[in-house]
Design a protein around this motif. Sequence first.
Motif, PDB file in Angstrom:
ATOM      1  N   ASN A 189      -9.108 -10.733   1.353  1.00  0.00           N
ATOM      2  CA  ASN A 189     -10.089 -10.025   2.167  1.00  0.00           C
ATOM      3  C   ASN A 189     -11.289 -10.919   2.442  1.00  0.00           C
ATOM      4  N   VAL A 190     -11.778 -10.914   3.677  1.00  0.00           N
ATOM      5  CA  VAL A 190     -12.888 -11.785   4.066  1.00  0.00           C
ATOM      6  C   VAL A 190     -14.192 -11.247   3.487  1.00  0.00           C
ATOM      7  N   HIS A 239     -10.335 -13.218  -4.056  1.00  0.00           N
ATOM      8  CA  HIS A 239      -9.112 -13.619  -4.755  1.00  0.00           C
ATOM      9  C   HIS A 239      -8.801 -12.696  -5.928  1.00  0.00           C
ATOM     10  N   VAL A 240      -9.573 -11.598  -6.068  1.00  0.00           N
ATOM     11  CA  VAL A 240      -9.384 -10.678  -7.190  1.00  0.00           C
ATOM     12  C   VAL A 240      -8.607  -9.430  -6.769  1.00  0.00           C
ATOM     13  N   HIS A 241      -8.961  -8.868  -5.604  1.00  0.00           N
ATOM     14  CA  HIS A 241      -8.317  -7.640  -5.158  1.00  0.00           C
ATOM     15  C   HIS A 241      -7.086  -7.930  -4.303  1.00  0.00           C
ATOM     16  N   GLN A 242      -6.203  -6.935  -4.248  1.00  0.00           N
ATOM     17  CA  GLN A 242      -5.001  -7.052  -3.449  1.00  0.00           C
ATOM     18  C   GLN A 242      -5.349  -7.203  -1.968  1.00  0.00           C
ATOM     19  N   LEU A 243      -4.470  -7.860  -1.224  1.00  0.00           N
ATOM     20  CA  LEU A 243      -4.655  -7.998   0.216  1.00  0.00           C
ATOM     21  C   LEU A 243      -4.761  -6.618   0.853  1.00  0.00           C
ATOM     22  N   GLY A 244      -5.806  -6.424   1.649  1.00  0.00           N
ATOM     23  CA  GLY A 244      -5.951  -5.167   2.356  1.00  0.00           C
ATOM     24  C   GLY A 244      -6.431  -4.009   1.501  1.00  0.00           C
ATOM     25  N   SER A 245      -6.862  -4.260   0.271  1.00  0.00           N
ATOM     26  CA  SER A 245      -7.321  -3.189  -0.608  1.00  0.00           C
ATOM     27  C   SER A 245      -8.672  -3.539  -1.207  1.00  0.00           C
ATOM     28  N   THR A 246      -9.513  -2.533  -1.343  1.00  0.00           N
ATOM     29  CA  THR A 246     -10.800  -2.718  -2.019  1.00  0.00           C
ATOM     30  C   THR A 246     -10.791  -2.109  -3.412  1.00  0.00           C
ATOM     31  N   GLU A 296     -14.249  -4.865   6.583  1.00  0.00           N
ATOM     32  CA  GLU A 296     -14.195  -4.693   5.139  1.00  0.00           C
ATOM     33  C   GLU A 296     -12.779  -4.359   4.674  1.00  0.00           C
ATOM     34  N   GLY A 297     -12.320  -5.115   3.676  1.00  0.00           N
ATOM     35  CA  GLY A 297     -11.005  -4.866   3.109  1.00  0.00           C
ATOM     36  C   GLY A 297      -9.849  -5.359   3.943  1.00  0.00           C
ATOM     37  N   ILE A 298     -10.092  -6.184   4.964  1.00  0.00           N
ATOM     38  CA  ILE A 298      -9.029  -6.703   5.831  1.00  0.00           C
ATOM     39  C   ILE A 298      -8.870  -8.209   5.564  1.00  0.00           C
ATOM     40  N   PRO A 299      -7.653  -8.674   5.227  1.00  0.00           N
ATOM     41  CA  PRO A 299      -7.445 -10.100   4.934  1.00  0.00           C
ATOM     42  C   PRO A 299      -7.246 -10.931   6.201  1.00  0.00           C
ATOM     43  N   GLU A 315      -7.392  -1.933  -5.576  1.00  0.00           N
ATOM     44  CA  GLU A 315      -6.347  -2.465  -6.440  1.00  0.00           C
ATOM     45  C   GLU A 315      -6.606  -3.934  -6.763  1.00  0.00           C
ATOM     46  N   VAL A 316      -6.489  -4.245  -8.061  1.00  0.00           N
ATOM     47  CA  VAL A 316      -6.708  -5.609  -8.540  1.00  0.00           C
ATOM     48  C   VAL A 316      -5.374  -6.343  -8.586  1.00  0.00           C
ATOM     49  N   ARG A 317      -5.378  -7.613  -8.212  1.00  0.00           N
ATOM     50  CA  ARG A 317      -4.160  -8.415  -8.265  1.00  0.00           C
ATOM     51  C   ARG A 317      -3.710  -8.604  -9.712  1.00  0.00           C
ATOM     52  N   GLN A 318      -2.402  -8.646  -9.899  1.00  0.00           N
ATOM     53  CA  GLN A 318      -1.867  -8.905 -11.232  1.00  0.00           C
ATOM     54  C   GLN A 318      -2.215 -10.325 -11.675  1.00  0.00           C
ATOM     55  N   GLU A 319      -2.118 -11.251 -10.736  1.00  0.00           N
ATOM     56  CA  GLU A 319      -2.512 -12.630 -10.992  1.00  0.00           C
ATOM     57  C   GLU A 319      -3.515 -13.029  -9.919  1.00  0.00           C
ATOM     58  N   PRO A 320      -4.774 -13.265 -10.294  1.00  0.00           N
ATOM     59  CA  PRO A 320      -5.790 -13.601  -9.283  1.00  0.00           C
ATOM     60  C   PRO A 320      -5.374 -14.808  -8.454  1.00  0.00           C
ATOM     61  N   GLY A 321      -5.682 -14.765  -7.173  1.00  0.00           N
ATOM     62  CA  GLY A 321      -5.359 -15.877  -6.287  1.00  0.00           C
ATOM     63  C   GLY A 321      -6.117 -17.134  -6.666  1.00  0.00           C
ATOM     64  N   THR A 322      -5.558 -18.274  -6.304  1.00  0.00           N
ATOM     65  CA  THR A 322      -6.198 -19.552  -6.644  1.00  0.00           C
ATOM     66  C   THR A 322      -7.221 -19.991  -5.612  1.00  0.00           C
ATOM     67  N   SER A 323      -7.073 -19.490  -4.384  1.00  0.00           N
ATOM     68  CA  SER A 323      -7.945 -19.958  -3.308  1.00  0.00           C
ATOM     69  C   SER A 323      -9.112 -18.988  -3.105  1.00  0.00           C
TER      70      SER A 323
END
Length: 366
Positions: A254-255, A276-283, A229-232, A285-293
Amino acid sequence: MAKRPSSIALTADDTTILCADKFGDVYALPLFPSPEDEQEVALEFNDEQQKFTPSASVLTVHSGRNRKALEEQLKQAQKGPKQAKETPKFRHQLIIGHVSMLTDVACTTVGSRSYILTADRDEHIRVSRGIPQSHIIEGFCQGHEDFVSRICFSKAGRLVSGGGDPYLYVWEWMSFRLVEKLPLQGPILEHYKGHPYHPGTTDFKVAVSGIWSVPNSAQEADEVLVACEGIPALVSFKLGGSSRTGKVLPLDGNVLDLSFIEVDGGRITAAVSVDHVHQLGSTQEVRQEPGTSRLQYLSSNDSGEWEHDRTLAEVLEGFSRTVPNEEREAGSASEPNRGTADDKAKALRDLLYSVETLRKRPGTED
């Protein structure tokens, strides 16, 4: 269901659904209910509507407390039949009960006998016989020191389990014997050394959110992929070999889940759903720009190593772009805008990340 389901599985003959819930029970549900099942359920609900009549009377009670209880029952009976509780209106049979929260269920067949394996929050893996002898407990696989969240049968028939421990456990489950403990937390920490989202070494703990057996008949290796959980990243383990070190397969998020597909005449590809919403490795923090994939693809090459399949990703993303926008966005457009942004963000976190909450707080065992 009557209680919140935590895991489901199909029996080996693909006729019965096994549904485990948060209160420690496993129910058996027919995958395709027969008309006879529906008639029996209807009769049961009609019986529940019958008027309640106390079996005691003023001549049979022997204390003031019992007399008051009888008076309350008589008052309730005068009000008419009680409102029936909302229960499943389909055939479901309780077959297994734990005294702890169930986290996962799996079933298999060895020879002519079937087995049901259940994992719970109290570090237990129970081996029970299959239906109709599921009340018979064959034994327990004991060795975990923290909660067990996922169990999986490997291609060679071994049982692989993981949870809140820093190791992956491999069992000869028929004899309840622990074969080996594979380091899980160590490879993740080593791989992300120097990364900006490197987990802290002091308080970092893994919480296994998924274990999948690789169905690659072309390779002799007995391999599983593990998500925390929470690991990309995924961690690949080849069981039974000389190497006990897992290989970390980094991803762009994160998978969340994984499914295997077969392409190009037998080549196995893992389609991985990533956050694609949360930061890599975090459950949190939200990304400033959501990932596309939202989906990534890993394919096994001729040497049995996993690598990103960019070609397949481009083909499938191109296919998804051919779907009209109104069809893809129909679901979101029909949903009302309820709650604040913070409420929605918390609801999303609770939906995606719930494994770590199984960990017991210090002092709860006392």
